[in-house]
Design a protein around this motif. Structure first.
Motif, mmCIF file in Angstrom:
data_model
loop_
_atom_site.group_PDB
_atom_site.id
_atom_site.type_symbol
_atom_site.label_atom_id
_atom_site.label_comp_id
_atom_site.label_asym_id
_atom_site.label_seq_id
_atom_site.Cartn_x
_atom_site.Cartn_y
_atom_site.Cartn_z
ATOM 1 N N SER A 166 84.892 15.923 14.644
ATOM 2 C CA SER A 166 83.755 15.262 14.002
ATOM 3 C C SER A 166 84.209 14.129 13.101
ATOM 4 N N SER A 167 85.321 14.341 12.371
ATOM 5 C CA SER A 167 85.855 13.287 11.498
ATOM 6 C C SER A 167 86.307 12.094 12.318
ATOM 7 N N VAL A 221 82.879 5.626 14.729
ATOM 8 C CA VAL A 221 81.580 5.003 14.500
ATOM 9 C C VAL A 221 81.665 3.970 13.377
ATOM 10 N N GLN A 233 85.212 11.214 15.270
ATOM 11 C CA GLN A 233 84.031 10.538 15.793
ATOM 12 C C GLN A 233 83.365 9.670 14.728
ATOM 13 N N ARG A 234 83.273 10.203 13.496
ATOM 14 C CA ARG A 234 82.676 9.418 12.414
ATOM 15 C C ARG A 234 83.516 8.175 12.127
ATOM 16 N N GLU A 235 84.846 8.349 12.163
ATOM 17 C CA GLU A 235 85.731 7.209 11.907
ATOM 18 C C GLU A 235 85.570 6.134 12.981
#
Length: 243
Positions: A51-52, A58, A54-56
């Motif tokens: 998740s981290s 994005v 993916q957020r990075e």
């Protein structure tokens, strides 16, 4: 009672076989039960890391899009500034061209007015008097303002016309070669004729009169009308020989 006797006591009180119990009781994976919480705990950090990441990604994509937009805006601003500068320069050149055209038109108008004045009978008579009669009638130099009214008016009409013409030349309004090629000899001869009377006026009243005429006379003593004609490559066309 007879029915109770016929029933077998062993069949009624006999326990079920293990196979029957097995069919009735569901199997439980003891390893899954024992390791279930541990496995979930082990999977949880992996999901958090994904998740981290993916957020990075994005955030990176958003930042890249923002930078692209900024570069696009910067390019647009530079293009707009360049267009504005080009338009300003074009406007300035156009205004300068119009100004030069206006000055040229005014110069031509003044020059044609001068041509008309020099062709007038009054101006020609004044020139003739200044060049051929002034020295004879007044051999002793006096201030030109102390001359009689007739001679004084002749001197003023010729001298101040050439002085105004010299003013236009000195200030760059009229081309020097044009004036010298047209009036150079007349300017020179006029100054030679009236110089003693002009200098006498300067001595008496301590003021400078006719400075542009004197300047043009000095110039025409070095650059003659013939020099300008040669510079402009004026051609000669003599009359045919008479037989």
């Amino acid at each position: 009672m007879a029915r109770l006797r016929r029933e077998s006591p062993t069949a009624a009180g006999r326990p079920r076989s293990p196979a029957g119990q097995a069919r009735c009781t569901p199997r439980v994976n003891s390893a899954a039960v024992e390791n279930g919480p541990v496995h979930a705990a082990a999977q949880r950090p992996r999901h958090s890391a994904q998740s981290s990441m993916q957020r990075e990604r994005v955030f990176q994509q958003a930042d890249g899009a923002r930078r692209d937009a900024e570069r696009g805006n910067m390019g647009f601003n530079v293009a707009a500034l360049a267009i504005s500068i080009v338009a300003l320069v074009a406007s300035a050149l156009l205004a300068f061209g119009q100004l030069r055209s206006t000055q040229r038109a005014n110069t031509l108008a003044m020059f044609f007015d001068g041509f008309r004045e020099t062709r007038s009978p009054e101006f020609r008579r004044s020139v003739e008097y200044v060049l051929y009669h002034l020295r004879d009638e007044f051999p002793t130099p006096v201030s030109y303002l102390e001359l009689p009214e007739g001679p004084k008016e002749h001197v003023r009409q010729v001298a101040f016309f050439y002085d105004e013409l010299g003013k236009l030349v000195v200030h760059g309004i009229v081309d020097r070669d044009l004036v010298i090629g047209s009036y150079g000899l007349s300017i020179y001869r006029t100054w030679i004729a009236i110089a003693p009377y002009v200098y006498r006026e300067r001595e008496l009243r301590q003021r400078t009169v006719l400075p542009y005429l004197e300047h043009m006379a000095a110039v025409t003593s070095e650059i003659t009308a013939a020099d300008i004609h040669r510079k402009m490559k004026l051609r000669s066309f003599p009359p045919p020989l008479q037989h």
